[in-house]
Design an enzyme around this catalytic site. Structure first.
Site, PDB file in Angstrom:
ATOM      1  N   ASN A  46      72.368  56.036  58.768  1.00  0.00           N
ATOM      2  CA  ASN A  46      73.439  55.306  58.075  1.00  0.00           C
ATOM      3  C   ASN A  46      74.455  56.293  57.515  1.00  0.00           C
ATOM      4  OD1 ASN A  46      71.244  55.900  56.314  1.00  0.00           O
ATOM      5  ND2 ASN A  46      71.818  54.299  54.886  1.00  0.00           N
ATOM      6  N   GLU A  48      77.656  56.221  54.933  1.00  0.00           N
ATOM      7  CA  GLU A  48      78.363  55.416  53.928  1.00  0.00           C
ATOM      8  C   GLU A  48      79.763  55.958  53.660  1.00  0.00           C
ATOM      9  OE1 GLU A  48      75.593  55.131  50.635  1.00  0.00           O
ATOM     10  OE2 GLU A  48      74.362  53.702  51.770  1.00  0.00           O
ATOM     11  N   CYS A  57      75.362  51.012  59.239  1.00  0.00           N
ATOM     12  CA  CYS A  57      73.900  51.090  59.286  1.00  0.00           C
ATOM     13  C   CYS A  57      73.440  52.044  60.386  1.00  0.00           C
ATOM     14  CB  CYS A  57      73.307  49.720  59.563  1.00  0.00           C
ATOM     15  SG  CYS A  57      73.512  48.524  58.238  1.00  0.00           S
ATOM     16  N   GLU A  59      71.052  51.755  62.677  1.00  0.00           N
ATOM     17  CA  GLU A  59      70.795  51.224  64.019  1.00  0.00           C
ATOM     18  C   GLU A  59      72.091  50.922  64.762  1.00  0.00           C
ATOM     19  OE1 GLU A  59      69.964  50.175  60.996  1.00  0.00           O
ATOM     20  OE2 GLU A  59      68.856  48.296  61.106  1.00  0.00           O
ATOM     21  N   CYS A  90      69.514  44.274  58.860  1.00  0.00           N
ATOM     22  CA  CYS A  90      70.423  43.227  58.380  1.00  0.00           C
ATOM     23  C   CYS A  90      70.851  42.329  59.549  1.00  0.00           C
ATOM     24  CB  CYS A  90      71.640  43.845  57.690  1.00  0.00           C
ATOM     25  SG  CYS A  90      72.835  44.593  58.800  1.00  0.00           S
ATOM     26  N   CYS A  93      73.285  43.864  62.142  1.00  0.00           N
ATOM     27  CA  CYS A  93      72.628  44.767  63.107  1.00  0.00           C
ATOM     28  C   CYS A  93      71.845  43.979  64.142  1.00  0.00           C
ATOM     29  CB  CYS A  93      71.712  45.750  62.381  1.00  0.00           C
ATOM     30  SG  CYS A  93      72.623  47.071  61.572  1.00  0.00           S
TER      31      CYS A  93
HETATM   32  N1  THU Z   1      70.849  50.117  56.074  1.00  0.00           N
HETATM   33  C1  THU Z   1      70.640  50.560  57.338  1.00  0.00           C
HETATM   34  O1  THU Z   1      71.186  51.592  57.748  1.00  0.00           O
HETATM   35  N2  THU Z   1      69.800  49.850  58.129  1.00  0.00           N
HETATM   36  C2  THU Z   1      69.065  48.786  57.727  1.00  0.00           C
HETATM   37  O2  THU Z   1      68.313  48.221  58.523  1.00  0.00           O
HETATM   38  C3  THU Z   1      69.181  48.297  56.343  1.00  0.00           C
HETATM   39  C4  THU Z   1      70.276  48.892  55.549  1.00  0.00           C
HETATM   40  C5  THU Z   1      71.719  50.929  55.181  1.00  0.00           C
HETATM   41  C6  THU Z   1      73.070  50.370  54.868  1.00  0.00           C
HETATM   42  C7  THU Z   1      73.390  51.129  53.586  1.00  0.00           C
HETATM   43  O3  THU Z   1      73.891  52.419  53.903  1.00  0.00           O
HETATM   44  C8  THU Z   1      72.037  51.312  52.922  1.00  0.00           C
HETATM   45  O4  THU Z   1      71.074  51.123  53.964  1.00  0.00           O
HETATM   46  C9  THU Z   1      71.764  50.332  51.790  1.00  0.00           C
HETATM   47  O5  THU Z   1      71.975  49.018  52.192  1.00  0.00           O
END
Ligand code: THU
Length: 135
Positions: A46, A48, A57, A59, A90, A93
């Protein structure tokens, strides 16, 4: 059914990808690996942003990397995070994964404690909207 030792090996690769997560805001690190139709493995984490809604995210990072490098379909996605049980991707994704998932697609979810869950495409996104619905 994918053998557990193969699951564990793939989870280790997702854990390695997780070390590259850029998460100054949530501090919640996630790693992913996708395997395409040729057997090529592509990792993601991920990433940000100070404008929070632009965060990506793990994935989806991996899927977009794969497709942009020429992958046509995805056979396997592995996702790992530091959750109580295996991480739950989520909805966004799940929809993006479904777009490229092959018919015998496997989703592997894991946490840092070694818990794993293996799912089919239909289990991941029941009654999902599919590219086939547009034809
Ligand atoms: N996140 C992911 O990268 N994958 C997931 O399956 C769940 C959430 C990330 C998004 C964000 O950067 C952090 O986790 C908190 O939500």
């Amino acid at each position: 059914m994918i053998p557990q030792d193969q699951v564990n090996e793939l989870v280790q690769k997702a854990i390695a990808a997780r070390t590259r997560a850029y998460t100054p805001y949530s501090k919640f690190n996630v790693g992913a690996v996708v395997i395409d139709e040729t057997g090529k493995e592509i990792s993601g984490c991920n990433v940000e942003n100070a404008s929070y809604g632009l965060s990506m995210c793990a994935e989806r990072t991996a899927i977009f990397k794969a497709v942009s490098e020429g992958s046509k379909t995805i056979e396997t996605v592995v996702v790992v995070g530091d959750t109580d049980g295996p991480i739950s991707p989520c909805g966004a994704c799940r929809q993006v994964i479904a777009e490229f998932a092959s018919d015998d697609f496997t989703l592997i979810l894991a946490n840092m404690a070694g818990d794993t869950k293996v799912m089919t495409k239909e289990e991941m996104l029941p009654y999902g909207f599919s590219p086939k619905d547009l034809t």
